[in-house]
Write a protein that holds these residues in place. Sequence first.
Motif, PDB file in Angstrom:
ATOM      1  N   CYS A 185      25.392  86.824-104.459  1.00  0.00           N
ATOM      2  CA  CYS A 185      24.791  86.415-105.735  1.00  0.00           C
ATOM      3  C   CYS A 185      23.526  85.587-105.498  1.00  0.00           C
ATOM      4  N   VAL A 186      23.601  84.631-104.575  1.00  0.00           N
ATOM      5  CA  VAL A 186      22.433  83.798-104.268  1.00  0.00           C
ATOM      6  C   VAL A 186      21.297  84.654-103.711  1.00  0.00           C
ATOM      7  N   SER A 187      21.613  85.577-102.807  1.00  0.00           N
ATOM      8  CA  SER A 187      20.595  86.433-102.194  1.00  0.00           C
ATOM      9  C   SER A 187      19.957  87.363-103.227  1.00  0.00           C
ATOM     10  N   ALA A 239      24.269  82.066 -97.526  1.00  0.00           N
ATOM     11  CA  ALA A 239      23.040  82.722 -97.981  1.00  0.00           C
ATOM     12  C   ALA A 239      21.808  82.057 -97.366  1.00  0.00           C
ATOM     13  N   GLY A 254      17.565  85.409-105.244  1.00  0.00           N
ATOM     14  CA  GLY A 254      16.353  85.192-104.457  1.00  0.00           C
ATOM     15  C   GLY A 254      15.487  86.432-104.381  1.00  0.00           C
ATOM     16  N   TRP A 295      14.349  88.843 -98.177  1.00  0.00           N
ATOM     17  CA  TRP A 295      15.520  88.702 -99.035  1.00  0.00           C
ATOM     18  C   TRP A 295      16.436  89.928 -98.935  1.00  0.00           C
ATOM     19  N   ALA A 305      27.520  84.356-101.724  1.00  0.00           N
ATOM     20  CA  ALA A 305      26.303  84.461-100.914  1.00  0.00           C
ATOM     21  C   ALA A 305      25.445  85.633-101.396  1.00  0.00           C
ATOM     22  N   ALA A 319      26.920  79.595-100.693  1.00  0.00           N
ATOM     23  CA  ALA A 319      25.513  79.210-100.791  1.00  0.00           C
ATOM     24  C   ALA A 319      24.937  78.870 -99.422  1.00  0.00           C
TER      25      ALA A 319
END
Length: 370
Positions: A243-245, A117, A248, A66, A241, A114
């Motif tokens: 934010c999603v990473s 990511a 995660g 991640w 992207a 998204a």
Amino acid sequence: MSVLENLKNNEHSVEVTQSGVLPLAKLKRWQWWVLVAFNIFFLVIGQIVAVLLGRFYYDQGGNSKWMATLVQTIGFPILFIPYILFPSITTSSTRPATSVSLPVIFSLYVVIGALIAGDNMLYSVGLLYLSASTYSLICATQLAFNAVFSFFINSQKFTALIFNSVVVLSLSASLLAVNDDSDKPSGVSNRNYVLGFVATLSASALYALLLSVMQLSFQKVIKKETFSVVLELQIYTSFFATCVSTIGLFASGEWRTLGGEMHSFGKGGLAYVMTLVWTAVAWQVCSVGVVGLIFVVSSLFSNVISTLSLALTPLAALVVFHDKMNAVKIIAMLMGLWGFSTYIYQNYLDDLKAKRGHSDATSMQLQSLS
């Protein structure tokens, strides 16, 4: 779409500036080629450096997939520098401009972010389990995927030479898939090697799809012709992207291991931090080149240059990491270069055809005036 055909389309786009001329169309031909050359330089250098630093991160003890995913987009704030230096020119239109609602643009950025990511995570998994040279050769298949997606999404013509490129690149990837003697990073099992291969191949397909979607977004949704539009797309999609990473990274619990990673990093804690920082910078430099070429030329042309960069990466990995270049990998690399060359030759033929058409049109105009 050839370079000349794209230039012609840019000249006849609906959007105009206050002077009634598009920013791209106002450029002289040599200035337009300089802009293309700068974007090519950003893409090639950024991608080679980013891939080598990513492999270095894993080789020296880094293990967070991640974190490797996060650094591919977290460097986006540096793009505010050129964004401020090159602000958008307020546009007006000789025709009613199509206004796009904020929710549509917002949704577009969220979806693309998204997908980026997810694509970056697949690339991180691939780079974890593959050598830098093998990883790069598999990534070269993205040109084949992009040719297919461009045909269905962007109405890109699919000639015999492009079909040849698709087949050759696919066979090149297949050679690496069945290559039992391929060099694997230390401690990587055959199962993880296959996982890395599948992840990288899937990432290449998703990346190709993203390029075609971005080109479609420029043409059908955003409908603007300024360099700041390129930066806006890169900044906002990278933000989502990231934010999603980040989610995660914390949801997986990998954030707890980062302190230990830094202290146990082979080259020391400072090298750990600098590796992540420069990887983030390199990916942003690469991304500006990628999106810039989509904007100025086409998604397929952008992917062709990316493929050229990937063909050069194994040579850089050979020097930096002393990756093994066995006979199968050499053949796969040569096939990749052949697939790249056939597309370039097709583009050359398209340019000749466009020049002849332009010359014929000019001759007919002169005859009608005389």
